[in-house]
Design a protein around this motif. Structure first.
Motif, mmCIF file in Angstrom:
data_model
loop_
_atom_site.group_PDB
_atom_site.id
_atom_site.type_symbol
_atom_site.label_atom_id
_atom_site.label_comp_id
_atom_site.label_asym_id
_atom_site.label_seq_id
_atom_site.Cartn_x
_atom_site.Cartn_y
_atom_site.Cartn_z
ATOM 1 N N ALA A 618 -0.614 -12.700 -10.197
ATOM 2 C CA ALA A 618 0.421 -12.842 -9.155
ATOM 3 C C ALA A 618 1.573 -11.893 -9.428
ATOM 4 O O ALA A 618 2.033 -11.749 -10.563
ATOM 5 C CB ALA A 618 0.922 -14.280 -9.108
ATOM 6 N N GLY A 619 2.038 -11.215 -8.368
ATOM 7 C CA GLY A 619 3.178 -10.320 -8.465
ATOM 8 C C GLY A 619 2.825 -8.874 -8.694
ATOM 9 O O GLY A 619 3.680 -7.994 -8.519
ATOM 10 N N GLU A 620 1.585 -8.592 -9.087
ATOM 11 C CA GLU A 620 1.206 -7.205 -9.342
ATOM 12 C C GLU A 620 0.752 -6.516 -8.051
ATOM 13 O O GLU A 620 0.196 -7.144 -7.149
ATOM 14 C CB GLU A 620 0.091 -7.138 -10.385
ATOM 15 N N LYS A 621 0.976 -5.190 -8.007
ATOM 16 C CA LYS A 621 0.552 -4.406 -6.848
ATOM 17 C C LYS A 621 -0.934 -4.065 -6.958
ATOM 18 O O LYS A 621 -1.419 -3.692 -8.021
ATOM 19 C CB LYS A 621 1.356 -3.113 -6.752
ATOM 20 N N ILE A 622 -1.600 -4.198 -5.841
ATOM 21 C CA ILE A 622 -3.006 -3.798 -5.762
ATOM 22 C C ILE A 622 -3.085 -2.327 -5.375
ATOM 23 O O ILE A 622 -3.895 -1.575 -5.909
ATOM 24 C CB ILE A 622 -3.754 -4.694 -4.758
ATOM 25 N N PHE A 623 -2.237 -1.913 -4.423
ATOM 26 C CA PHE A 623 -2.036 -0.498 -4.130
ATOM 27 C C PHE A 623 -0.659 -0.340 -3.506
ATOM 28 O O PHE A 623 -0.019 -1.325 -3.089
ATOM 29 C CB PHE A 623 -3.144 0.087 -3.239
ATOM 30 N N SER A 624 -0.175 0.910 -3.452
ATOM 31 C CA SER A 624 1.163 1.205 -2.917
ATOM 32 C C SER A 624 1.038 2.169 -1.747
ATOM 33 O O SER A 624 0.043 2.894 -1.610
ATOM 34 C CB SER A 624 2.055 1.832 -3.998
ATOM 35 N N VAL A 625 2.057 2.189 -0.923
ATOM 36 C CA VAL A 625 2.086 3.095 0.220
ATOM 37 C C VAL A 625 1.986 4.535 -0.288
ATOM 38 O O VAL A 625 2.614 4.919 -1.266
ATOM 39 C CB VAL A 625 3.378 2.888 1.049
ATOM 40 N N GLY A 626 1.148 5.324 0.381
ATOM 41 C CA GLY A 626 0.957 6.712 -0.013
ATOM 42 C C GLY A 626 -0.171 6.940 -0.996
ATOM 43 O O GLY A 626 -0.563 8.089 -1.237
ATOM 44 N N ASN A 627 -0.718 5.846 -1.600
ATOM 45 C CA ASN A 627 -1.825 6.005 -2.552
ATOM 46 C C ASN A 627 -3.090 6.491 -1.839
ATOM 47 O O ASN A 627 -3.354 6.127 -0.695
ATOM 48 C CB ASN A 627 -2.137 4.689 -3.243
ATOM 49 N N GLN A 628 -3.842 7.302 -2.549
ATOM 50 C CA GLN A 628 -5.161 7.660 -2.062
ATOM 51 C C GLN A 628 -6.119 6.524 -2.422
ATOM 52 O O GLN A 628 -6.010 5.901 -3.473
ATOM 53 C CB GLN A 628 -5.637 8.952 -2.717
ATOM 54 N N GLY A 629 -7.072 6.248 -1.558
ATOM 55 C CA GLY A 629 -8.027 5.187 -1.828
ATOM 56 C C GLY A 629 -8.857 4.892 -0.610
ATOM 57 O O GLY A 629 -8.370 4.993 0.523
ATOM 58 N N ASP A 630 -10.125 4.523 -0.832
ATOM 59 C CA ASP A 630 -11.001 4.220 0.299
ATOM 60 C C ASP A 630 -11.675 2.861 0.139
ATOM 61 O O ASP A 630 -12.707 2.598 0.752
ATOM 62 C CB ASP A 630 -12.057 5.318 0.454
ATOM 63 N N GLU A 631 -11.064 1.970 -0.702
ATOM 64 C CA GLU A 631 -11.697 0.691 -0.983
ATOM 65 C C GLU A 631 -11.381 -0.348 0.088
ATOM 66 O O GLU A 631 -10.284 -0.384 0.641
ATOM 67 C CB GLU A 631 -11.263 0.135 -2.342
ATOM 68 N N LEU A 632 -12.349 -1.205 0.341
ATOM 69 C CA LEU A 632 -12.179 -2.405 1.154
ATOM 70 C C LEU A 632 -12.112 -3.585 0.181
ATOM 71 O O LEU A 632 -12.960 -3.723 -0.703
ATOM 72 C CB LEU A 632 -13.364 -2.574 2.110
ATOM 73 N N PHE A 633 -11.056 -4.433 0.340
ATOM 74 C CA PHE A 633 -10.838 -5.535 -0.592
ATOM 75 C C PHE A 633 -11.211 -6.855 0.090
ATOM 76 O O PHE A 633 -10.692 -7.171 1.172
ATOM 77 C CB PHE A 633 -9.376 -5.571 -1.035
ATOM 78 N N LEU A 634 -12.072 -7.631 -0.535
ATOM 79 C CA LEU A 634 -12.513 -8.925 -0.038
ATOM 80 C C LEU A 634 -11.926 -9.996 -0.947
ATOM 81 O O LEU A 634 -12.109 -9.953 -2.168
ATOM 82 C CB LEU A 634 -14.041 -9.005 -0.038
ATOM 83 N N ILE A 635 -11.196 -10.957 -0.348
ATOM 84 C CA ILE A 635 -10.480 -11.960 -1.139
ATOM 85 C C ILE A 635 -11.391 -13.160 -1.388
ATOM 86 O O ILE A 635 -11.767 -13.883 -0.460
ATOM 87 C CB ILE A 635 -9.185 -12.405 -0.426
ATOM 88 N N ARG A 636 -11.698 -13.373 -2.641
ATOM 89 C CA ARG A 636 -12.529 -14.515 -3.035
ATOM 90 C C ARG A 636 -11.659 -15.756 -3.286
ATOM 91 O O ARG A 636 -12.083 -16.882 -3.055
ATOM 92 C CB ARG A 636 -13.302 -14.176 -4.300
ATOM 93 N N SER A 675 -0.929 2.877 3.983
ATOM 94 C CA SER A 675 0.258 2.863 4.835
ATOM 95 C C SER A 675 1.255 1.772 4.454
ATOM 96 O O SER A 675 2.304 1.644 5.065
ATOM 97 C CB SER A 675 -0.147 2.675 6.296
ATOM 98 N N ALA A 676 0.936 0.956 3.422
ATOM 99 C CA ALA A 676 1.837 -0.125 3.018
ATOM 100 C C ALA A 676 1.488 -0.516 1.579
ATOM 101 O O ALA A 676 0.544 0.018 0.980
ATOM 102 C CB ALA A 676 1.703 -1.318 3.961
ATOM 103 N N ASP A 677 2.278 -1.436 1.035
ATOM 104 C CA ASP A 677 2.001 -1.982 -0.295
ATOM 105 C C ASP A 677 1.199 -3.273 -0.158
ATOM 106 O O ASP A 677 1.450 -4.074 0.757
ATOM 107 C CB ASP A 677 3.308 -2.310 -1.039
ATOM 108 N N ALA A 678 0.253 -3.476 -1.077
ATOM 109 C CA ALA A 678 -0.485 -4.745 -1.155
ATOM 110 C C ALA A 678 -0.113 -5.399 -2.484
ATOM 111 O O ALA A 678 -0.292 -4.791 -3.550
ATOM 112 C CB ALA A 678 -1.980 -4.508 -1.063
ATOM 113 N N ILE A 679 0.401 -6.626 -2.424
ATOM 114 C CA ILE A 679 0.894 -7.323 -3.611
ATOM 115 C C ILE A 679 0.204 -8.681 -3.710
ATOM 116 O O ILE A 679 0.108 -9.414 -2.722
ATOM 117 C CB ILE A 679 2.422 -7.503 -3.546
ATOM 118 N N ALA A 680 -0.256 -9.016 -4.917
ATOM 119 C CA ALA A 680 -0.876 -10.328 -5.132
ATOM 120 C C ALA A 680 0.204 -11.402 -5.031
ATOM 121 O O ALA A 680 1.154 -11.424 -5.815
ATOM 122 C CB ALA A 680 -1.549 -10.360 -6.504
ATOM 123 N N PHE A 681 0.063 -12.283 -4.027
ATOM 124 C CA PHE A 681 1.037 -13.363 -3.835
ATOM 125 C C PHE A 681 0.780 -14.487 -4.847
ATOM 126 O O PHE A 681 1.694 -15.144 -5.307
ATOM 127 C CB PHE A 681 0.947 -13.870 -2.398
#
Length: 732
Positions: A618-636, A675-681
């Protein structure tokens, strides 16, 4: 292009001189009007008082006030208040010499009150006087001036009232009417011919020439002694100016506490009217020059100028609109132009004193009649054309009626009271509930699986979002309850969006407390969102609610910082009650995720081999705006928030994805940067599928790959449909 100091100085000299030519004739007319009320022999002394007031105001008000280009001189409100006081004093059998002293004391008290108002920082409050009140009392002052000057214009004997003068043509004197008529005609027509010479100067010159022409036919008009048609020898019945000041000093023995007490209300009236007249001119000047004046400093400067004017026996004044506009259009740029106006008035007094004695009284009356007519706000008659402004016209009419029948201070008080009542009426009739949206059509930013959206579409009506606005006070409390009454009977959760609320009083807070209890009796909850920390009044609304016990712990009430958080909480409760959320004791398997339901186990096992299992605290970034990446994330398991960083260090919450959802699909599809930040809630368990691995899998399982892309598109389309439905509901 920057103006040189020499050019600025020349502009100030020309502007101040031109302003003096506008201000001085009017000041003389005001002085004669005021002092003649004590007796015709004091009219000449009034002319001197008008000039002295112009000199004192011109020299000191700019020096201490500091508003560039503002011209201060005796004005119509001063003439209206002081002449009314003088008339009342004589009607009670007062001594004219005592009257001279009382007029000076009135000016001193008004000036002192202005200095006090400036020191107490009341300048801004005076500027907020409602427009109908200002319009009404200025129109009232204009009518008072007309009523006092028309008998002089007609030449009727002293003491003749306005209506008696109109009803007695046998008392009219055609010589005075001819002189006054010539003055008025030239004042009105002169601007069409030339604007280089001020219209009052040309009008006064026309009146004097007309009088001299009549004098050629009647030599009696060319004698100064006992001639009621002209101002007369300066100093009037008191000899020199110094003799007049000495006479005022000799009357000090007649003063008492009762006399001084009677001066308080007229002095307060005069101070308020002069202050409003000045600040009104300053506001117009600010708009024309794109500057900003200091209201409190200007009040103190005006007060000091009026103290000096009254001490010299002059007429008090204010910042005057006509002379100020002439000053500005003539090239003035600084406050030096105002001081030039005072110096020019002093020079004119010294050089032209003998000529002032021959100024026709009817010509001065003509100037004041034009000023009085122009002070009346004729455009306010247009308020009668619309039902929405009829009551504003009634305020103006009431102020004018009080000004003419009672007093200007009473008129101002009545006007403010009526304006407050109109404001309350407007608040009561305006809706405090901007919109009520049912939970069936409004959704949080939490991206939910299809089954959850179906249940919210069916049972989302258990909650509603009510957007409140404006002032919640005793006048709108009943309206608030009636607007929400139907929802109180239908909903379990009522969310009140408070972001547009401007004020809340204890009556409205008590009503909100009752609404909370009504919902609590049915097992529901009152939910506040976006409670303002600081209202325009400076009050902290949340602290105020805490003090009143409205948001006390243990009560059926909750508080959220944003509407989205409140809506998400209500949705979670509705979904939980429908048993759609399984206990999150273990992460979902791939087959349990909505995107892959119904697929063959062998295929999913192979696909899972192309994925990476990842756990993010919790609280850590999964990716940030501007990062290169082509992954699709599936939430288990867990929840992920998508936020957009802002320039000021803040973030904007865009969406929340929960168990069974996916995110990162945009970069997965188009290969562009995030295009945005993804953060573990919360602690999040993920399946991560890169586009490269997916393409490798799809090469050998083309049909499965195509089905997966179709499923991805279908879910995205479903999200878009819900968004469109919500937008339509908001526009309704």
């Amino acid at each position: 292009m920057k103006t040189s100091r020499s050019e600025t100085l020349v502009g100030d000299i020309w502007g101040g001189t031109a302003a003096m030519l506008v201000a001085l004739p009017s000041a003389i007319a005001f002085g004669v009007t005021i002092f003649a009320a004590l007796g015709s022999q004091y009219g000449a002394q009034g002319a001197v008082a008008g000039i002295l007031g112009t000199v004192a105001m011109g020299l000191l008000a700019p020096l201490f006030g500091g508003t560039n280009r503002l011209i201060s001189a005796p004005c119509a409100p001063a003439a209206a208040v002081l002449s009314a006081f003088a008339i009342d004093h004589m009607a009670r059998g007062g001594d004219p010499r005592l009257g001279l002293l009382l007029l000076a004391l009135l000016g001193l008290m008004a000036g002192g009150l202005q200095v006090l108002m400036g020191a107490l920082k009341l300048g801004r409050l005076i500027k907020y006087m409602p427009y109908p009140v200002v319009s009404g009392y200025l129109s009232g002052v204009g009518m008072i001036i007309i009523a006092s000057q028309l008998p002089r214009f007609l030449g009727t004997p002293k003491g003749t009232s306005f209506w008696n003068a109109l009803a007695s043509p046998n008392l009219w004197r055609w010589q005075g009417m001819a002189v006054g008529g010539a003055t008025i005609a030239v004042m009105l027509l002169a601007p069409r011919v030339t604007k280089k010479v001020p219209a009052p100067v040309l009008g006064l010159a026309a009146g004097i020439l007309t009088y001299l022409g009549l004098g050629l036919m009647d030599p009696a008009l060319l004698t100064l002694a006992g001639n009621s048609f002209v101002v007369g020898t300066l100093g009037g019945g008191e000899g020199s100016v110094l003799d007049a000041l000495a006479a005022r000093g000799a009357s000090l023995g007649q003063l008492g506490f009762g006399v001084l007490r009677d001066l308080l209300v007229p002095a307060l009236t005069l101070a308020v009217l002069l202050s409003i007249d000045t600040l009104k001119t300053c506001v117009v000047l600010d708009a024309l020059t794109r500057t900003r004046h200091d209201s409190n400093r200007e009040l103190m400067g005006q007060g000091i100028g009026n103290l000096a004017a009254a001490a010299l026996g002059g007429v008090p004044g204010a910042g005057t609109m006509g002379a100020t506009l002439v000053n500005m259009s003539s090239g003035a740029a600084t406050r030096l132009s105002g001081m030039v106006e005072g110096i020019a008035a002093l020079i004119a007094f010294v050089l032209l004193a003998p000529l002032i004695s021959w100024v026709p009284v009817a010509s001065l009356s003509g100037i004041l009649l034009v000023i009085g007519v122009r002070m009346i706000n004729w455009s306010s008659l247009a308020f009668l054309k619309s039902r929405s402004t009829v009551l504003d016209f009634c305020v103006i009419a009431a102020v004018v009626a009080c000004a003419l029948s009672v007093s200007l201070i009473v008129a101002s008080g009545v006007g403010v009271l009526l304006a407050v009542l109109l404001f309350l009426r407007e608040q009561v009739h305006g809706s405090v509930v901007r919109r009520v949206t049912s939970g069936e059509v409004t959704h949080s930013k939490r991206v939910r699986v299809h089954e959850e959206m179906d249940i919210l579409a069916e049972k989302g009506g258990q909650f509603a979002v009510a957007e409140l606005q404006g002032s919640l006070f005793f006048g709108t409390t009943s309206q608030l309850f009636h607007s929400l009454e139907a929802d109180l009977k239908l909903r379990r959760y009522l969310i009140l969006d408070m972001r547009r609320v401007q004020s809340v009083d204890i009556t409205a807070a008590h009503m909100l407390d009752q609404i909370k209890d009504m919902l609590g009796e049915r097992g529901g909850m009152l939910i506040f969102s976006h409670i303002p920390r600081s209202l325009p009044s400076g009050r902290d609304m949340q602290h105020y609610f805490d003090q009143l016990g409205l948001v006390r712990s243990g009560h059926p009430v909750k508080v959220f910082g944003e509407v989205d958080e409140a809506v998400e909480w209500a949705e979670d409760h509705i979904i939980a009650e429908a048993a759609l959320v399984a206990p999150e004791e273990s992460p979902l398997e791939l087959a349990e995720i909505e995107l892959f339901k119904g697929r063959k186990k062998e295929t999913l096992t192979e696909l899972e081999g192309h994925m990476e299992a990842r756990v993010v605290p919790a609280g850590e970034k999964i990716f940030s705006v501007g990062n290169q990446g082509d992954e699709l994330f599936l939430i288990r398991k867990g929840a992920v928030r998508i936020v957009l960083p802002l320039a000021d260090g803040q973030v904007r919450h865009l969406a929340t994805f929960g168990r069974g959802s996916f995110f990162g699909e945009m970069a997965f599809l188009d290969g562009e940067t995030r295009s945005a930040d993804a953060i573990a809630f919360t602690d999040v368990h993920l399946f991560v599928l890169s586009r490269r691995n997916f393409d490798g899998f799809a090469d050998s399982h083309k049909k499965v790959g195509l089905v997966l892309m179709e499923g991805l598109a279908s879910i995205l389309a479903g999200r878009l449909r819900y968004t469109n439905a919500e937008l339509r509901a908001l526009e309704a």
